[in-house]
Design a protein around this motif. Structure first.
Motif, PDB file in Angstrom:
ATOM      1  N   MET A  99       0.832  -1.198   0.000  1.00 38.89           N
ATOM      2  CA  MET A  99       0.000   0.000   0.000  1.00 38.89           C
ATOM      3  C   MET A  99       0.874   1.260   0.000  1.00 38.89           C
ATOM      4  N   ILE A 100       1.882   1.260   0.850  1.00 41.76           N
ATOM      5  CA  ILE A 100       2.760   2.439   0.931  1.00 41.76           C
ATOM      6  C   ILE A 100       3.437   2.679  -0.422  1.00 41.76           C
ATOM      7  N   ILE A 101       3.996   1.598  -0.974  1.00 40.21           N
ATOM      8  CA  ILE A 101       4.662   1.745  -2.275  1.00 40.21           C
ATOM      9  C   ILE A 101       3.662   2.179  -3.333  1.00 40.21           C
ATOM     10  N   GLY A 102       2.509   1.523  -3.347  1.00 40.26           N
ATOM     11  CA  GLY A 102       1.504   1.769  -4.377  1.00 40.26           C
ATOM     12  C   GLY A 102       0.986   3.195  -4.336  1.00 40.26           C
ATOM     13  N   ILE A 103       0.624   3.675  -3.148  1.00 41.54           N
ATOM     14  CA  ILE A 103       0.071   5.034  -3.039  1.00 41.54           C
ATOM     15  C   ILE A 103       1.121   6.060  -3.454  1.00 41.54           C
ATOM     16  N   SER A 104       2.360   5.889  -2.990  1.00 40.81           N
ATOM     17  CA  SER A 104       3.401   6.863  -3.340  1.00 40.81           C
ATOM     18  C   SER A 104       3.569   6.937  -4.853  1.00 40.81           C
ATOM     19  N   ILE A 105       3.700   5.768  -5.478  1.00 40.40           N
ATOM     20  CA  ILE A 105       3.918   5.763  -6.921  1.00 40.40           C
ATOM     21  C   ILE A 105       2.692   6.301  -7.649  1.00 40.40           C
ATOM     22  N   GLY A 106       1.515   5.872  -7.211  1.00 37.78           N
ATOM     23  CA  GLY A 106       0.279   6.275  -7.877  1.00 37.78           C
ATOM     24  C   GLY A 106       0.076   7.777  -7.829  1.00 37.78           C
ATOM     25  N   ILE A 107       0.244   8.379  -6.650  1.00 36.38           N
ATOM     26  CA  ILE A 107       0.016   9.816  -6.518  1.00 36.38           C
ATOM     27  C   ILE A 107       1.077  10.598  -7.277  1.00 36.38           C
ATOM     28  N   LEU A 108       2.299  10.100  -7.205  1.00 34.70           N
ATOM     29  CA  LEU A 108       3.385  10.736  -7.947  1.00 34.70           C
ATOM     30  C   LEU A 108       3.023  10.820  -9.431  1.00 34.70           C
ATOM     31  N   ALA A 109       2.540   9.676  -9.947  1.00 34.13           N
ATOM     32  CA  ALA A 109       2.185   9.620 -11.362  1.00 34.13           C
ATOM     33  C   ALA A 109       0.992  10.528 -11.659  1.00 34.13           C
ATOM     34  N   GLY A 110      -0.033  10.419 -10.821  1.00 31.87           N
ATOM     35  CA  GLY A 110      -1.265  11.151 -11.079  1.00 31.87           C
ATOM     36  C   GLY A 110      -1.107  12.649 -10.897  1.00 31.87           C
ATOM     37  N   TYR A 111      -0.387  13.050  -9.868  1.00 33.24           N
ATOM     38  CA  TYR A 111      -0.307  14.464  -9.548  1.00 33.24           C
ATOM     39  C   TYR A 111       0.611  15.216 -10.506  1.00 33.24           C
ATOM     40  N   TYR A 112       1.760  14.610 -10.805  1.00 36.41           N
ATOM     41  CA  TYR A 112       2.705  15.324 -11.665  1.00 36.41           C
ATOM     42  C   TYR A 112       2.442  15.118 -13.151  1.00 36.41           C
ATOM     43  N   GLY A 114       2.646  13.952 -17.053  1.00 40.72           N
ATOM     44  CA  GLY A 114       3.770  14.102 -17.984  1.00 40.72           C
ATOM     45  C   GLY A 114       4.615  12.853 -18.124  1.00 40.72           C
ATOM     46  N   VAL A 115       5.926  13.079 -18.227  1.00 39.85           N
ATOM     47  CA  VAL A 115       6.841  11.967 -18.473  1.00 39.85           C
ATOM     48  C   VAL A 115       6.835  10.993 -17.291  1.00 39.85           C
ATOM     49  N   ILE A 116       6.846  11.565 -16.076  1.00 42.95           N
ATOM     50  CA  ILE A 116       6.838  10.709 -14.885  1.00 42.95           C
ATOM     51  C   ILE A 116       5.659   9.753 -14.955  1.00 42.95           C
ATOM     52  N   ASP A 117       4.485  10.296 -15.279  1.00 45.14           N
ATOM     53  CA  ASP A 117       3.272   9.497 -15.370  1.00 45.14           C
ATOM     54  C   ASP A 117       3.441   8.388 -16.391  1.00 45.14           C
ATOM     55  N   LYS A 118       3.950   8.755 -17.567  1.00 44.79           N
ATOM     56  CA  LYS A 118       4.074   7.764 -18.646  1.00 44.79           C
ATOM     57  C   LYS A 118       4.970   6.613 -18.224  1.00 44.79           C
ATOM     58  N   VAL A 119       6.117   6.974 -17.629  1.00 53.03           N
ATOM     59  CA  VAL A 119       7.070   5.941 -17.208  1.00 53.03           C
ATOM     60  C   VAL A 119       6.438   5.035 -16.156  1.00 53.03           C
ATOM     61  N   LEU A 120       5.820   5.657 -15.142  1.00 54.28           N
ATOM     62  CA  LEU A 120       5.263   4.858 -14.049  1.00 54.28           C
ATOM     63  C   LEU A 120       4.094   3.998 -14.513  1.00 54.28           C
ATOM     64  N   VAL A 121       3.250   4.546 -15.375  1.00 50.86           N
ATOM     65  CA  VAL A 121       2.120   3.753 -15.877  1.00 50.86           C
ATOM     66  C   VAL A 121       2.643   2.572 -16.704  1.00 50.86           C
ATOM     67  N   GLY A 122       3.686   2.830 -17.471  1.00 56.41           N
ATOM     68  CA  GLY A 122       4.299   1.743 -18.233  1.00 56.41           C
ATOM     69  C   GLY A 122       4.774   0.634 -17.312  1.00 56.41           C
ATOM     70  N   MET A 123       5.378   1.067 -16.204  1.00 59.31           N
ATOM     71  CA  MET A 123       5.869   0.102 -15.227  1.00 59.31           C
ATOM     72  C   MET A 123       4.704  -0.724 -14.662  1.00 59.31           C
ATOM     73  N   MET A 124       3.623  -0.031 -14.332  1.00 58.46           N
ATOM     74  CA  MET A 124       2.458  -0.722 -13.773  1.00 58.46           C
ATOM     75  C   MET A 124       1.925  -1.747 -14.757  1.00 58.46           C
ATOM     76  N   ASP A 125       1.827  -1.331 -16.021  1.00 55.13           N
ATOM     77  CA  ASP A 125       1.288  -2.246 -17.029  1.00 55.13           C
ATOM     78  C   ASP A 125       2.177  -3.472 -17.176  1.00 55.13           C
ATOM     79  N   THR A 126       3.488  -3.248 -17.121  1.00 56.96           N
ATOM     80  CA  THR A 126       4.402  -4.389 -17.220  1.00 56.96           C
ATOM     81  C   THR A 126       4.157  -5.360 -16.071  1.00 56.96           C
ATOM     82  N   PHE A 127       4.057  -4.811 -14.856  1.00 52.16           N
ATOM     83  CA  PHE A 127       3.838  -5.669 -13.700  1.00 52.16           C
ATOM     84  C   PHE A 127       2.523  -6.425 -13.807  1.00 52.16           C
ATOM     85  N   LEU A 128       1.499  -5.726 -14.324  1.00 53.93           N
ATOM     86  CA  LEU A 128       0.180  -6.358 -14.431  1.00 53.93           C
ATOM     87  C   LEU A 128       0.189  -7.497 -15.438  1.00 53.93           C
ATOM     88  N   ALA A 129       1.087  -7.398 -16.414  1.00 54.72           N
ATOM     89  CA  ALA A 129       1.112  -8.416 -17.465  1.00 54.72           C
ATOM     90  C   ALA A 129       1.710  -9.724 -16.958  1.00 54.72           C
TER      91      ALA A 129
END
Lengths: 290, 532
Positions: A99-112, A114-129
């Motif tokens: 939860m701690i890791i997830g919320i930090s990464i999620g808010i970072l991506a959502g709030y900022y 741009g590029v940060i979001d794209k990279v982090l979302v890509g990471m999430m999708d990879t993990f989900l796959a």
């Protein structure tokens, strides 16, 4: 202090709301019982969970051993009770860390964004796959078997769903007017995120967390069953199931009771999770009123 | 609200279902103990057909790649030398053999032997077959020490070994050296897909998809006439499934069933169950014998005395093991019968530890020396189901003498990375790949051996083991190995816990089976038949 929209009065009434749902009440009751077992384990049984009595192995349930004994003569009831402690604590740890890791990464991506979001979302999708349990197997294979390593591996892998939910929330919250207002006051980004965005993600995230507790227990038991989790003689439900497997025909009690405990615990967490979702989801509440 | 109520009823249904499953299991157990297994339930089975539930998946029928399967279980091929259940050698495809010099052995082949397809059994075929095995499998070369093979006449061969090697005739019993005819069908990689041998059974077909091997009786077998007409060998790697299929009558013979099931199967009418000791030993090796508490022989002896081998064999492994004395089980002809081993004795163990300076000074139940507590991790692996319970039993026994043991179960190959000098490893190790004392004893106790990673070194032991290699007189050789076993037990560089027993289950009407422990798991014999 913190501004929470839509649900300002909900948190006070939450317990009452929850108890209106019968399944949730049952779930809560079960969890209270399990917590009681876990906390008072040493006072509830006269046996030691790892004390071996080789001459009294595979004894069927009796007054002396209500759940029987296993192949090494250990009391199954005692082991099941002590395992409650280990499994529940470990699953809380797993969910907490992810939860701690997830919320930090999620808010970072959502709030900022741009590029940060794209990279982090890509990471999430990879993990989900990738299937979680296979990844856990790989990680534990590298770290070596053991309860701590399994807990660590599962904590590292469970964060994606929290990240996705909190990213979505952060995206919508940051567009709200009150955020604009706070920004106008000139607070720092850090203050804004920790004091105004995070508190508003708590409700949906906590539903998810409770539901994930059941899932964490299942993953833990699965890895324990494969012999990668708790090392003998530590009592753990999945490992106990595995130990009893070859005695299923002569000593069914060795694996049935840990199996039942896994089922009951997962069910209890799911009941509470369902209730929480019903109470906290405004759309469902609206439908109910109509 | 309706949905909520439904959930409660689902819970109720779940619980009812669960309890009925449990009750169902119990009832089934009672019922099944009176049901007689019949061999006609699943498939119409002809008389004199034996279906065998084999413990490994069958992947290949090339004797070099899976000699145990093709020679010991399927009986398609024979070797030049065979061995009796007490491990004494007897003629196989060779009538007799003689030693010409230290390095030369002459083997006289049987003359009235023919391959399954009628090919003549001659010296050049044997030479070709053995050379093929040496080429394909490097361990054959190390095991036999063959330098070259010369043909003396049509039925006589001369083997020349690299060094004087008293174990040579025994090494020809190695199942990968089963003799096949060059007419055997091979695939494009040279792997045999249809072996043609000289054994009591002929290869009929091998179904790769289901891993099932079909065999037919060889009516022209040079030995006794086989009793069975057909043998079908099916790979069933899961022990529980093997136990169930022999109960249901799907197979008539199987082995290595879960040890928890033995007593139940024994009580089932229509089944015969027997656990036979094999040439495999459960042993505990030290991480390193130098620079650890184990450099003191008293500590090693104390650990050995603290293990109750009887209770481990009878209770923890349900009779699927026999208490070990030394490395060689007493039924093997070269075992030293005078040895007594380390019978369970807590007092001796505690006293030896105290003499070595390990005493519980702070009263926490764990012995210590110079402020350091005595503890180690005992590593073992999951592939052999007896190992983990055995490790846990040892853990609790060593606790009684004040040694704190942690058990870790991980894959065989991963243990090496985690194990430190101070740790111990519990494993099940083959004692006789070939029926000769040299194989296991030199491997375990010689200071130059690759397996001796714990660093045991005793010059007397080394010279005895080398002497054994070049001593050709049977009596003198026995004396040498008696002394080796004596020193081994006296210095305990490795602790032997129990001899592995393989549980064989078959239907009552399967007769004539003789267990031969030279087999790597079990072996069938041509005398077997099915009584009507």
């Amino acid at each position: 202090m913190a501004h929470r929209f839509k649900q300002s009065n909900l948190s006070e009434k939450l317990p009452l709301h929850l108890l209106k749902y019968k399944s949730t009440a049952i779930g809560l009751m079960l969890i209270v019982v399990l917590a009681f077992l876990a906390i008072f384990a040493p006072y509830l049984t006269p046996y030691d969970p790892i004390e071996v009595d080789l001459y009294n192995n595979i004894q069927s349930p009796s007054w002396e051993h209500p759940f029987g004994t296993d192949n090494l003569g250990r009391d199954v009831l005692t082991r099941v009770i002590y395992a409650t402690r280990i499994d529940i604590l470990a699953s809380i740890f797993i969910v907490g860390i992810s939860m701690i890791i997830g919320i930090s990464i999620g808010i970072l991506a959502g709030y900022y964004g741009g590029v940060i979001d794209k990279v982090l979302v890509g990471m999430m999708d990879t993990f989900l796959a990738l299937p979680e349990i296979i990844l856990a197997l790989v990680l534990v294979g590298a770290l070596g078997p053991g309860l701590f390593n399994v807990t660590l591996a599962l904590s590292m892998l469970g964060w994606v769903k929290y990240a996705r939910v909190s990213r979505g929330l952060a995206l919508s919250i940051k567009e709200k007017e009150f955020i604009e207002a706070i920004k106008a006051v000139g607070v720092s980004d850090f203050y804004l995120v920790t004091h105004h965005i995070m508190p508003n993600t708590i409700a949906p995230i906590s539903t998810l967390a409770v539901l994930s507790l059941g899932h964490a227990i299942l993953s833990l038991a699965a890895l324990g069953f494969l012999g990668l989790g708790a090392q003998p003689p530590m009592p753990e439900w999945g490992a106990m199931l595995n130990e009893g497997r070859i005695f299923l025909r002569v000593g069914w009690w060795i694996s049935i009771f840990p199996g039942l405990m896994i089922m009951i615990t997962v069910l209890a967490f799911n009941f509470i999770g369902d209730g929480l979702r019903d109470v906290l989801d405004p759309r469902l509440k609206l439908r109910e009123r109509q | 609200m309706f949905i909520k109520l439904n959930k409660i009823s689902i819970l109720a249904i779940c619980l009812i279902l669960f309890s009925s499953i449990i009750l169902g299991c119990i009832e089934e157990d009672i019922e099944e103990s009176v049901v007689t297994p019949t061999s006609s339930e699943t498939a119409p089975v002809e008389k004199q057909t034996l279906i065998v539930g084999e413990m490994w998946d069958i992947r290949t029928v090339d004797p070099v790649k899976s000699g145990e399967m093709v020679k010991e279980k399927a009986m398609i091929v024979d070797t030049l030398v065979e061995a009796d259940p007490d491990f004494t050698l007897r003629p196989g495809l060779s009538e007799l053999w003689e030693q010409v010099s230290d390095l030369q052995w002459k083997f006289y082949l049987k003359k009235d032997v023919k391959f399954h397809d009628g090919t003549e059994f001659t010296a050049d075929v044997v030479k070709w077959s053995i050379e093929r095995a040496m080429e394909m499998n490097p361990s054959v070369k190390t095991l036999t020490q063959i330098k070259s093979i010369e043909i003396v006449d049509n039925h006589t061969l001369l083997f020349i070994t690299e060094e004087p090697y008293a174990a040579f005739p025994a090494s020809l019993e190695y199942p990968s050296l089963g003799i096949i005819s060059p007419t055997s069908k091979t695939d494009d990689k040279g792997i045999v897909t249809k072996p043609i041998g000289t054994g009591p059974f002929k290869f009929e077909r091998f179904d790769v998809a289901s891993g099932t091997l079909y065999l037919l009786r060889n009516d022209d077998y040079w030995g006794i006439k086989p009793g069975l007409e057909k043998v079908v060998i099916k790979g069933i790697p899961d022990p529980t499934s093997r136990a169930m299929s022999v109960e249901k009558g799907e197979v008539g013979f199987t082995c290595d069933v879960p040890y928890g099931d033995i007593e139940r199967l024994r009580a089932t009418s229509g089944l015969k169950v027997e656990a036979y000791p094999t040439a495999r030993v459960y042993q505990m090796q030290f991480g390193n014998l130098t620079g650890t508490p184990y450099s003191d022989v008293r500590v090693r002896k104390a650990i050995s005395y603290a293990i109750d081998r009887e209770v481990i064999s009878d209770r923890t492994l349900h009779g699927c093991a026999a208490p070990a004395i030394g490395p060689v089980m007493p039924t093997i002809t070269w075992s030293n019968q005078k040895l007594e081993g380390y019978p369970y004795n807590l007092e001796n163990a505690k006293q030896l530890l105290a003499e070595a300076g390990w005493e519980d000074t702070d009263g926490n139940g764990i012995v210590d020396k110079n402020g350091e507590e005595f503890g180690f991790t005992l590593y073992t692996y999951p592939q052999r189901p007896g190992l983990q319970p055995m490790a846990e039993a040892i853990q609790s026994m060593l606790k009684d003498v004040g040694i704190k043991v942690e058990v870790r179960v991980m894959d065989w190959s991963a243990i090496g990375e985690h194990m430190t000098d101070r740790d111990l490893k519990l494993s099940g190790t083959a004692v006789a790949m070939v029926p000769d004392p040299d194989y296991y004893l030199r491997k375990t106790y010689h200071s130059n051996s690759d397996s001796n990673i714990w660093g045991y070194s005793n010059p007397e032991m080394d010279s005895l083991l080398e002497e054994g290699l070049s001593t050709f007189h049977a009596g003198k050789r026995q004396e040498t190995y008696d002394r080796v076993q004596e020193i081994a037990l006296d210095e305990v560089p490795i602790i032997h816990v129990a001899y592995y027993k393989v549980a064989v289950v078959m239907h009552d009407n399967v007769k004539g089976f003789v267990f031969n422990p030279i087999a790597h798991d079990y072996m069938l014999n041509p005398e077997m038949y099915i009584a009507s």
